[in-house]
Write an enzyme that holds these catalytic residues in place. Sequence first.
Site, PDB file in Angstrom:
ATOM      1  N   CYS A   1       6.373  -0.015   7.244  1.00  0.00           N
ATOM      2  CA  CYS A   1       5.985   1.128   6.419  1.00  0.00           C
ATOM      3  C   CYS A   1       7.162   1.543   5.542  1.00  0.00           C
ATOM      4  CB  CYS A   1       5.582   2.289   7.334  1.00  0.00           C
ATOM      5  SG  CYS A   1       5.086   3.767   6.451  1.00  0.00           S
ATOM      6  N   LEU A   2       6.898   1.788   4.264  1.00  0.00           N
ATOM      7  CA  LEU A   2       7.980   2.190   3.367  1.00  0.00           C
ATOM      8  C   LEU A   2       8.591   3.523   3.785  1.00  0.00           C
ATOM      9  CD1 LEU A   2       6.380   1.207  -0.070  1.00  0.00           C
ATOM     10  CD2 LEU A   2       8.103  -0.056   1.237  1.00  0.00           C
TER      11      LEU A   2
ATOM     12  N   GLY B   1       0.836  -1.199   0.000  1.00  0.00           N
ATOM     13  CA  GLY B   1       0.000   0.000   0.000  1.00  0.00           C
ATOM     14  C   GLY B   1       0.866   1.241   0.000  1.00  0.00           C
TER      15      GLY B   1
ATOM     16  N   GLN C   1       3.178   9.897   0.652  1.00  0.00           N
ATOM     17  CA  GLN C   1       4.449   9.157   0.693  1.00  0.00           C
ATOM     18  C   GLN C   1       5.285   9.369  -0.567  1.00  0.00           C
ATOM     19  OE1 GLN C   1       2.545   5.223   1.987  1.00  0.00           O
ATOM     20  NE2 GLN C   1       4.512   5.166   3.019  1.00  0.00           N
TER      21      GLN C   1
ATOM     22  N   HIS D   1      -2.236   7.421   7.020  1.00  0.00           N
ATOM     23  CA  HIS D   1      -1.255   8.274   6.338  1.00  0.00           C
ATOM     24  C   HIS D   1      -1.917   9.556   5.831  1.00  0.00           C
ATOM     25  CE1 HIS D   1       2.607   6.322   6.231  1.00  0.00           C
ATOM     26  NE2 HIS D   1       2.140   5.199   5.723  1.00  0.00           N
TER      27      HIS D   1
ATOM     28  N   HIS E   1      -3.976   1.396   7.783  1.00  0.00           N
ATOM     29  CA  HIS E   1      -2.621   1.960   7.782  1.00  0.00           C
ATOM     30  C   HIS E   1      -2.520   3.111   6.769  1.00  0.00           C
ATOM     31  CE1 HIS E   1       1.938   1.393   7.941  1.00  0.00           C
ATOM     32  NE2 HIS E   1       1.773   2.150   6.881  1.00  0.00           N
ATOM     33  N   GLU E   2      -3.011   2.864   5.554  1.00  0.00           N
ATOM     34  CA  GLU E   2      -2.917   3.901   4.506  1.00  0.00           C
ATOM     35  C   GLU E   2      -3.855   5.079   4.799  1.00  0.00           C
ATOM     36  OE1 GLU E   2      -0.451   3.672   2.618  1.00  0.00           O
ATOM     37  OE2 GLU E   2      -0.058   1.589   3.115  1.00  0.00           O
TER      38      GLU E   2
HETATM   39 ZN    ZN Z   1       3.028   3.389   5.715  1.00  0.00          ZN
END
Ligand code: ZN
Length: 186
Positions: free
Chosen positions: A96-97, A46, A51, A142, A138-139
């Site tokens: 998380c990226l 995701g 991001q 963000h 999670h997304e």
């Molecule tokens: Zn993340």
Amino acid sequence: MTLLPITLIGDKILRRKTVHVTDVDMETIELIKNMFDTLKNAHGIGLAANQVGSDKAIFILNLNGVEDYEKFKPMVIINPVITFRSEEKIVMEEGCLSIPDIRLEVERPENVVLKYQDTELKQCEIKADNLLARVIQHEYDHLLGIFFTDLVEQEQKKRIRKPINRIRSRKIDVDYPVTEDSEYRL
Ligand code: ZN
């Protein structure tokens, strides 16, 4: 294939609430396409627009590299609202990226219902459980400027303080493009 540099914890845009999308123009279509390239390259499931440095309320999902989700169709989620969260909560490990190499057990509702718009701005709704419910939450966070690391106990927060400082100062080794130190900080 266009890879966008991924913003890292410390980049201010990740703490700002994203903006409602009223028009899916060419620029937005291009952004979404590039987000899928960027997500695939980073082996994520995701990715939220902030991001990759955009303030639009968009995230994408692609779970088809995960066991049991091989048939998952990649999704574009625009202007999402979580309209239901189950009382039952479960603990799952998250990463998380934007916070490379940190994984923590996080407790969240097991099931959610998400209302969102697709790329034609058509209203859609999805009931999600398991990993899909997890990545949606999670997304979604963000887009509100929230990290999964905000949701853990004080003790865990203390434990990751140093590694997070290393990420902020880019003293890390990541195999996908990330923003330079001090980028998006204004
Ligand atoms: Zn993340």
